[in-house]
Design a protein around this motif. Structure first.
Motif, PDB file in Angstrom:
ATOM      1  N   GLN A 224       0.707  -1.188  -0.300  1.00 23.29           N
ATOM      2  CA  GLN A 224      -0.007  -0.501  -0.383  1.00 23.29           C
ATOM      3  C   GLN A 224       0.931   1.221   0.444  1.00 23.29           C
ATOM      4  O   GLN A 224       0.228   2.283  -0.956  1.00 23.29           O
ATOM      5  N   SER A 315      -2.982   2.273   5.545  1.00 27.08           N
ATOM      6  CA  SER A 315      -3.298   1.411   5.109  1.00 27.08           C
ATOM      7  C   SER A 315      -4.873   1.875   4.083  1.00 27.08           C
ATOM      8  O   SER A 315      -5.152   2.683   3.078  1.00 27.08           O
ATOM      9  N   VAL A 319      -5.751   3.195   0.212  1.00 27.52           N
ATOM     10  CA  VAL A 319      -5.799   3.002  -0.372  1.00 27.52           C
ATOM     11  C   VAL A 319      -7.607   4.178  -0.794  1.00 27.52           C
ATOM     12  O   VAL A 319      -8.330   3.601  -2.370  1.00 27.52           O
TER      13      VAL A 319
END
Length: 848
Positions: A224, A315, A319
């Motif tokens: 990520q 993370s 995203v």
């Protein structure tokens, strides 16, 4: 139209930083909370379940190492699925990833609150007015806000804080493991506690694997962060392998000492005692053999929850940032703070989601739902690596190459699917949560993300001349006709006029000005005036027939894309396109552009080769099944304006068909013909059915076609599954007949069309490279310009023979652990497994 500048993050994270992010994410609350619960499922075989999870994790980790080194961008699995899978798959991957990390973050925040509350209880501390559930929730929200602020300060600050916390908790776990090992060494009889090694059988072992799988997903967070890592092609795969080499042995040692160094005060086995203490089982075990056990374990648990929360906050933010940049989420998600260079608004909304989950949702079942979603994401990524390799070959700048491709991804796909389905037995409610979130995601894709993405990528309409009356009904039958050549206008417009007249519809005339991909679309405006004679002539021909009409001029890099966009925008019922005849391209059915169009539109399509100068007396209609007849017979009226010609419907039976099967097919074909004639009584008797038997239908069709004035080839959308006919391609017929040829495709229901597109994608459509996507990847230095450049680059791949040997030894060590039954062979197997893991890590790092 100028391309918007790419929003990028700053690269601040070193190999140590990114390794610690992965370790911090994996050694989270799970090791403290789930060990006792999983022990109740697997018994002493918990150590084997950790080892097996480690093997499966390493397989997927190799996939992430390859893709993370080749496409080092924010978004991780979402970004890979976007490049490798079609339709809603990329959105769902990001949507599930965002949810799963938010749920994991809320779990860690609640774990932090619970352990801080235990510290208060240990020292008899109280906060007036705050106790029980309320205190736990407030502490969870407080630590969420703390790490939102740390992440807001920037990646370097996030990494620095995460490094400190992760190192401290590794030290505490080392003390815990060392104390337990010392207790076992002093009392060798403790090893007898492992004699009933797998009390609940294979089901208990698999349940434990499912329960603890979430503790192994942290390596994804390394990927990520791909856009913020220094030298990502080297450091991302190295960090993945190093983090797992650290974490997997820690898990196995924790399971070993927790099970072996504890003396329950009752007569029940240790694993049952741990199950009774559930989420505090490790803490209770520490009281017995670890100096300052309760305090140190509570501190370790608090540090673990903090570092894991830090990693999952990071993370989920990355995203959602990547999805915002791709317009799958609102644009604000893609905004970068000018000073801290962090996606501050994506961070804020991720924090809101984490806090909401922590405060308002029953976290136990939702956490299992997150587990299911991680499994589904990993499954998608393992499919994507196969399609990406086939799509780009060696043109990607790989820092690491997965060995034994594609066998390892296929094994992982099967296992992830099995484990995800197996979790239904453990928690049907969790599957319910997962399904609801996926359904919501599908709604978000079709009603929000896809329209925004299409609007972003849509070729612009630079001229639109509407002569359709103001009161035009948008549900009116619509015929779309792309025009490019004055000579082809009669052959295209006459069928369009016939179709519009028969259905009381309107016609959309489309002219596309194409420009090369490397040239801005605005350059096409210089050619508008040159289009006027063509569009004026077409408009005049349609107006003269009294048919409502509009003219659209678009600029595009690809003509097929502009046609598909127009068909979708105008909700077309029929698309009529011209066909120059047999293509010289071996991999096409009709022609490259027409093939792309047919695969991407669900309306009826009529492909016209030549104009009909005189009404035909005899028309041949070859068909493969009964579904083709209705539209094929209707197409006669569209092409000729009337139905008086003799229509010969021809079906060629394969030799292997029995007489009974042939007779049944004849009856079905004849029933369709009679049904058409009942709807059109004045054409009764103008259609006849002909059947014959041949292993090769092409010569039969060509011979019959040379006796006719026109040929209409009908095809169902799944006809490629019926290899006996269209495997030979319609253009083979067109090459050998002298009369005009038309091709037809029927309308497909939405679900059938979606399934067809997905199947066609995996049949070979994944190899098709979108020119604009290709140009973007090349501008970012991710994709090499051509295969010659790729051939000159070394292939960074580990020695396959050594990897195979290590794989065999890993499986052998797991078998030894199982058949050893908690005796000497089990511990030999466990030791061998750890040595093999470290050897694999060394070999893999050397190959980067």
């Amino acid at each position: 139209m100028t391309q918007a500048p790419q929003v990028e993050l700053s690269r601040n994270l070193t190999l140590f930083d990114i390794t610690m992010i992965g370790v911090g994410a994996m050694i989270g609350a799970g090791i403290f909370v789930l060990t006792g619960i999983a022990a109740g499922a697997a018994g002493p075989a918990l150590i084997l379940s950790f080892a097996l999870n480690g093997i499966v994790t390493l397989f997927t980790a190799m996939t992430y190492a390859e893709l993370g080194s080749a496409i080092p961008e924010a978004g991780g699995g979402y970004r890979f699925v976007k490049e490798g899978l079609p339709g809603p798959n990329p959105f769902l991957a990001g949507w599930m990833d965002w949810f799963a990390h938010a749920v994991a973050g809320s779990l860690y925040a609640l774990g932090f609150g619970a352990h801080v509350a235990l510290v208060f209880a240990e020292f008899d501390l109280e906060i007036p007015g705050l106790e029980g559930e309320l205190l736990l929730k407030l502490l969870a929200v407080a630590v969420i806000i703390l790490f939102l602020f740390i992440n807001y300060r920037g990646a370097s600050e996030t990494g620095a804080i995460g490094n400190i916390v992760t190192v401290l908790k590794i030290v505490i776990l080392a003390i815990f493991i060392g104390s337990g090992l010392l207790a076992i060494i002093r009392n060798p009889g403790y090893l007898g506690k492992f004699s009933d090694f797998m009390p609940n059988g294979a089901v208990g072992l698999i349940n434990a694997m499912g329960l603890t799988f979430i503790a192994f997903e942290g390596y994804e967070i390394i990927v990520q962060a791909g856009e913020e890592v220094k030298d990502p092609r080297r450091n991302i795969p190295r960090a993945i392998f190093l983090s797992l080499a650290i974490v997997i042995p820690i898990y196995m040692f924790v399971a070993f000492v927790t099970m072996g160094a504890v003396n329950p005060e009752t007569d029940i086995p240790t694993w049952q005692w741990l199950a009774e203490h559930a989420e505090v089982g490790v803490a209770e075990a520490a009281k017995q053999f670890m100096p300052l056990g309760t305090i140190l374990l509570l501190v370790g648990a608090i540090l673990s929850t903090m570092s894991a929360l830090n990693a999952t906050t990071y993370s989920s933010t990355r995203v959602s940032f990547a999805m915002g940049r791709d317009r799958n989420l609102p644009d604000s998600f893609a905004e970068i703070h000018p000073r801290t260079r962090t996606p501050h608004k994506a961070l804020f909304w991720s924090g809101v989601l984490i806090a909401f989950m922590a405060v308002a949702i029953p976290i136990e079942d939702v956490a299992t739902a997150a587990d299911i979603m991680f499994l589904l994401i990993f499954l998608q990524v393992n499919i994507a690596i196969i399609t990406i390799r086939q799509k780009y070959g060696d043109r990607l700048n790989y820092g690491y190459l997965l060995p034994f491709f594609p066998y390892i991804p296929i094994v992982v796909i099967v296992f992830k699917l099995f484990l995800a389905l197996f979790l239904f037995n453990y928690s049907p409610i969790a599957w319910g949560f997962a399904i609801v979130w996926i359904v919501v995601g599908l709604g978000g894709f079709y009603f929000y993300a896809r329209p925004r993405g299409e609007a972003k990528d849509r070729s612009p309409i630079i001229s639109e001349s509407k002569l359709i009356p103001e009161a035009f009904d948008p549900n009116q039958y619509r015929v779309v006709v792309p025009i490019a050549n004055p000579e082809s206008l009669p052959g295209l417009l006459e069928p369009a006029i016939n179709a519009a007249r028969q259905h009381d519809g309107a016609i959309t005339l489309l002219h596309v000005i194409t420009v090369p991909p490397q040239i801005p679309l605005r350059a096409g405006r210089d050619f508008i005036e040159r289009s006027k004679p063509l569009t004026d002539r077409a408009l005049e021909m349609v107006e003269g027939e009294g048919i409502p009409v509009e003219v659209i001029i678009r600029i595009a890099h690809r003509i097929d894309q502009a046609i598909v966009e127009t068909v979708i925008e105008r909700v077309a019922n029929l698309l009529i396109v011209g066909w120059r005849g047999a293509s010289k391209e071996a991999d096409t059915q009709v022609g490259r552009n027409i093939d792309r169009i047919i695969e991407r539109v669900s309306c009826r399509v009529l492909v016209v080769q030549q104009a009909i100068h005189e009404p035909p007396d005899e028309i041949l209609i070859p068909v493969t099944d009964v579904e083709q007849i209705r539209f094929a017979l209707e197409a006669v009226g569209i092409l000729t304006g009337e139905q008086r010609a003799l229509k010969r419907v021809l079906h060629v039976f394969p030799p292997e068909w029995s007489d009974r099967d042939r007779e049944r097919m004849r009856r079905q074909l004849d029933d369709q013909i009679r049904a058409f004639e009942r709807r059109h009584p004045k054409y009764e008797g103008t259609t006849q059915l002909e059947t014959t038997v041949s292993a090769d239908p092409i010569p039969v069709i060509v011979e019959s076609a040379n006796q006719a004035d026109y040929v209409i080839i009908g095809a169902t959308r799944d006809s490629w599954l019926r290899r006996q006919f269209f495997d030979s391609k319609p253009q083979l017929i067109a090459r050998q007949v002298e009369c005009p040829v038309a091709l037809i495709r029927p309308t497909a229901p939405a679900l059938e069309f979606g399934v067809h597109r997905m199947l066609n994608y995996f049949r070979g459509g994944y190899r098709e490279i979108d020119p604009e996507s290709q140009e973007e990847l090349m501008e970012q230095g991710i994709l090499r310009r051509d295969a010659e450049d790729a051939a000159a680059m070394p292939r960074p791949q580990a020695n396959r023979s050594i990897i195979l040997l290590l794989g065999i030894l890993a499986v052998a060590s797991a078998v030894a652990m199982l058949v050893g039954g908690g005796q000497v062979l089990t511990w030999i197997g466990a030791g061998l497994f750890i040595l093999v893991l470290w050897a694999f890590t060394w070999i893999s790092i050397r190959a980067v």
